[in-house]
Design an enzyme around this catalytic site. Structure first.
Site, short mmCIF file in Angstrom:
data_model
loop_
_atom_site.label_atom_id
_atom_site.label_comp_id
_atom_site.label_asym_id
_atom_site.label_seq_id
_atom_site.Cartn_x
_atom_site.Cartn_y
_atom_site.Cartn_z
N HIS A 195 0.81 -1.22 0.00
CA HIS A 195 0.00 0.00 0.00
C HIS A 195 0.83 1.26 0.00
O HIS A 195 0.41 2.31 -0.46
CB HIS A 195 -1.00 -0.03 1.15
CG HIS A 195 -2.14 -0.94 0.85
ND1 HIS A 195 -2.14 -2.26 1.18
CD2 HIS A 195 -3.27 -0.72 0.14
CE1 HIS A 195 -3.23 -2.82 0.72
NE2 HIS A 195 -3.95 -1.91 0.09
N GLU A 435 -12.15 -10.58 -5.02
CA GLU A 435 -10.70 -10.64 -4.83
C GLU A 435 -10.26 -11.92 -4.14
O GLU A 435 -9.10 -12.09 -3.78
CB GLU A 435 -10.20 -9.40 -4.07
CG GLU A 435 -10.96 -9.05 -2.83
CD GLU A 435 -10.51 -7.72 -2.20
OE1 GLU A 435 -9.45 -7.18 -2.57
OE2 GLU A 435 -11.23 -7.23 -1.32
N ASP A 459 -5.32 -8.54 -4.62
CA ASP A 459 -5.53 -9.68 -3.74
C ASP A 459 -5.89 -10.94 -4.52
O ASP A 459 -5.48 -12.03 -4.15
CB ASP A 459 -6.65 -9.36 -2.74
CG ASP A 459 -6.11 -8.55 -1.57
OD1 ASP A 459 -5.05 -8.92 -1.04
OD2 ASP A 459 -6.73 -7.53 -1.21
N CYS A 506 -10.44 -2.82 -10.23
CA CYS A 506 -9.81 -1.73 -9.49
C CYS A 506 -8.45 -2.09 -8.91
O CYS A 506 -7.86 -1.32 -8.17
CB CYS A 506 -10.74 -1.22 -8.39
SG CYS A 506 -11.12 -2.47 -7.16
C1 PEP Z 1 -7.18 -5.28 -4.67
O1 PEP Z 1 -7.04 -6.18 -3.85
O2 PEP Z 1 -6.95 -5.41 -5.88
C2 PEP Z 1 -7.67 -3.96 -4.25
C3 PEP Z 1 -7.96 -3.03 -5.13
O3 PEP Z 1 -7.76 -3.74 -2.91
P1 PEP Z 1 -6.52 -3.36 -1.99
O4 PEP Z 1 -5.33 -3.12 -2.88
O5 PEP Z 1 -6.92 -2.18 -1.20
O6 PEP Z 1 -6.36 -4.61 -1.16
MG MG Z 2 -7.84 -5.98 -1.88
#
Ligand code: PEP
Ligand code: MG
Length: 592
Positions: A195, A435, A459, A506
């Protein structure tokens, strides 16, 4: 140090920075507890006062440095910390604990800090809430001094510094980038999809992560060059190298400006298929940059970032204000707000990952369903904010229909409650993140019970391929074009199509121009990514044909090895978009 050292890491966020190193000290101190014999008490009280005085001297020194660097603009906060060191609530209470409960000074300070924070938490004024974090900082400094580990004078990095750290939590990153305007950051640990990297990309700050031992190679004040697109760091560059990189920086910025020229054009292919390009955001402040890059709404608002970097929970009002701000800023464009995805690498201050394997533990929706006191204010805040724009609500980490139903029930209960209180609310469209492999395999059943699907590839790839997205050692196996991933994506898109609901993506895969043709072939209706990724993806889509995407996807699904699939994609993209695809390097954001 000797001559320049070139270090390689993972290209986490593009852009070039040339600046001075600022190494971040990140020791975590555990507070010991000891019971005192009565005769030890007077000496312990003295020790407490000495530590308070030492802390004050250090802060005076920090203040002097900050003032030298930036003038008095940022010294008020330090003055306030110094006042806290003299506050009766802290001093008298800690002294009382040493005398009456006969505990060591470290423990007494820790307890006094806890008490002050509890008092602040009863005051609704946001100003006092902010102060709780300040009390923590002040307390930690006194405890450090008691432990004889005088904290390195930790003044904040000056504007334009390049922060070098072993690792940065998402909260550290956010605070640094939001409050300190640092030029770039470089870490020993981390991967493309951690992140930290995502936040850096979102805010357009160059970053290189996974540069083993950069904290040993660079010292405060060294010159450093960061090339976030190539994953390169030069510690101690020559004046000539600095000039070269400054020129490269200018070229990069000019290219960025050129890309922004497509801002108001739709992402419509040559054969007339339009894909909506929307943004992933972590903070309301990112909306402006997103719109500047041509974002047509928000496809993923990672609300858990409201939590990070602080020790208390946002209340309903805070949720409401934040969401309303984003919804109003973008109305009538859609804004998909995801409920908290806490857990794994995203935890509030003071909460330790308890599970042995947090990625598989109590995170995201599971965590929220278990903690109604945390979930309910968020749902109520969302529903109230919904009146101010085009809201969609999305639940993360859904593993089966029972969780989806429970989440929908919690949302409906919150709406009912608000109505009983006389508020006018309507239920927004509800979707889920797909996911987990389990959700992908039953996407048809989930699609029957919600209004849209959004594929979280970060994920999904992690769980499908059993590759920890944080672990550099296995990053080479993180392959978005693995046949298992492609088949899974096709399955989800197909389920959405049959159910007649939109399917969005996303995860980071959505923002990689090299994949744009494949994603077009999958028939995704929306791609959600960081603002700066929108122009390059749009450029590919506007020059592509959806029919070519479908044909390419069919060819890929007939192949077996990920190497062959990647090569085929690269060749096809090189044929259509020769200036997009270089001749070297693997295909994929996390393949480094
Ligand atoms: C993902 O898992 O692709 C996602 C968009 O969520 P995050 O990256 O916040 O886990
Ligand atoms: Mg995720």
């Amino acid at each position: 140090m000797g001559g320049p050292a070139t270090l390689r890491g993972i290209a986490a966020s593009p852009g070039i920075a040339v600046g001075r190193v600022w190494v971040l000290d990140q020791r975590k101190v555990k507070t010991p507890r000891r019971d005192l014999a009565p005769e030890e008490v007077p000496a312990e009280v003295r020790r407490l006062h000495l530590a308070l005085a030492a802390s004050d001297r250090q802060l005076a020194e920090v203040r002097r440095k900050v003032e030298q660097l930036e003038g008095t603009e940022h010294t008020a906060i330090i003055d306030m910390h110094r006042m806290m060191l003299k506050d009766e609530l802290l001093v008298a209470e800690a002294e009382r604990l040493v005398r009456e409960e006969r505990v060591n000074a470290e423990w007494a300070v820790k307890r006094a800090v806890r008490k002050i924070k509890a008092a602040f938490s009863d005051v609704a004024d946001p100003y006092f809430k902010e102060r709780r974090a300040d009390v923590d900082h002040v307390g930690a400094r006194v405890i450090d001094n008691l432990l004889g580990e005088a904290p390195e004078v930790q003044e904040p990095p000056p504007e334009g510094a390049v922060v070098v750290a072993r690792d940065l939590s998402p909260a550290d990153t956010a605070l640094l980038l939001h409050e300190r305007k640092v030029a770039a950051f470089v870490t020993d640990l981390g991967t493309q999809t951690s992140h930290t990297a995502i936040v850096a990309r979102a805010l357009g700050v160059p970053a290189v992560v996974g540069v083993a031992r950069v904290t040993q190679a660079a010292a405060r004040g060294d010159w450093i060059v960061v090339d976030g697109a190539r994953g390169l760091v030069v510690v101690g560059p020559t004046a000539g190298e600095r000039d070269d990189y400054l020129q490269a920086r200018e070229r990069y910025l000019a290219h960025e400006r050129e890309q922004l020229a497509t801002r108001d054009l739709p992402a419509t292919t040559l054969d007339g298929v339009t894909v909506r390009l929307v943004g992933n955001i972590e903070f309301a402040e990112e909306v402006e940059g997103l719109v500047a890059h041509g974002g047509e709404g928000v496809g993923l608002y990672r609300t858990e970032f409201l939590f990070l970097g602080r020790g208390d929970l946002p209340d309903e009002e805070e949720h409401y204000r934040n969401y309303r701000r984003v919804l109003e800023a973008l109305a009538p464009r859609p804004v998909t707000i995801r409920t908290f995805d806490l857990g794994a690498d995203k935890l509030p201050v003071g909460v330790k990952a308890r599970a042995e394997n947090p990625a598989l533990g109590l995170r995201a929706l599971r965590y929220c369903l278990r903690q109604p006191e945390l979930f309910r204010p968020q749902l109520r805040g969302l529903l109230r904010a919904g009146r101010h724009g085009n809201l969609k609500v999305m639940f993360p980490m859904v593993s089966g229909v029972a969780e989806l139903r429970a989440a929908r029930r919690a949302l409906a209960d919150a709406a009912e409650e608000l109505r009983r209180e006389g508020q006018e609310v309507s239920l927004p469209p509800v979707g889920i993140m797909v996911e987990l492999p389990s959700a992908a395999l039953i996407a048809d059943r989930l699609a029957a019970e919600c209004d849209f699907l959004s594929i979280g590839t970060n994920d999904l790839i992690q769980y499908t391929l059993a590759i920890d997205r944080q672990d550099k050692e296995v990053a080479y196996l993180y392959r978005p074009l693995h046949l298992a991933v492609l088949r899974t994506l096709a399955l989800i898109c197909d389920a959405g199509k049959r159910a007649g609901i939109p399917v969005s993506m996303c995860g980071e895969m959505a923002g990689e121009p090299l994949y744009a043709l494949v994603l077009l072939g999958l028939g995704l209706s929306e791609l959600s990514m960081n603002g700066p990724s929108i122009p390059p993806v749009k450029r590919v889509l506007r020059a592509a044909r959806a029919a070519d995407g479908r044909a390419l996807l069919d060819r890929l699904l007939a192949l077996t090895a990920a190497d062959d699939i990647e090569r085929t994609v690269r060749d096809e993209m090189a044929r259509h978009f020769p200036d997009l695809v270089g001749t070297e390097g693997p295909v994929g954001p996390a393949a480094g």
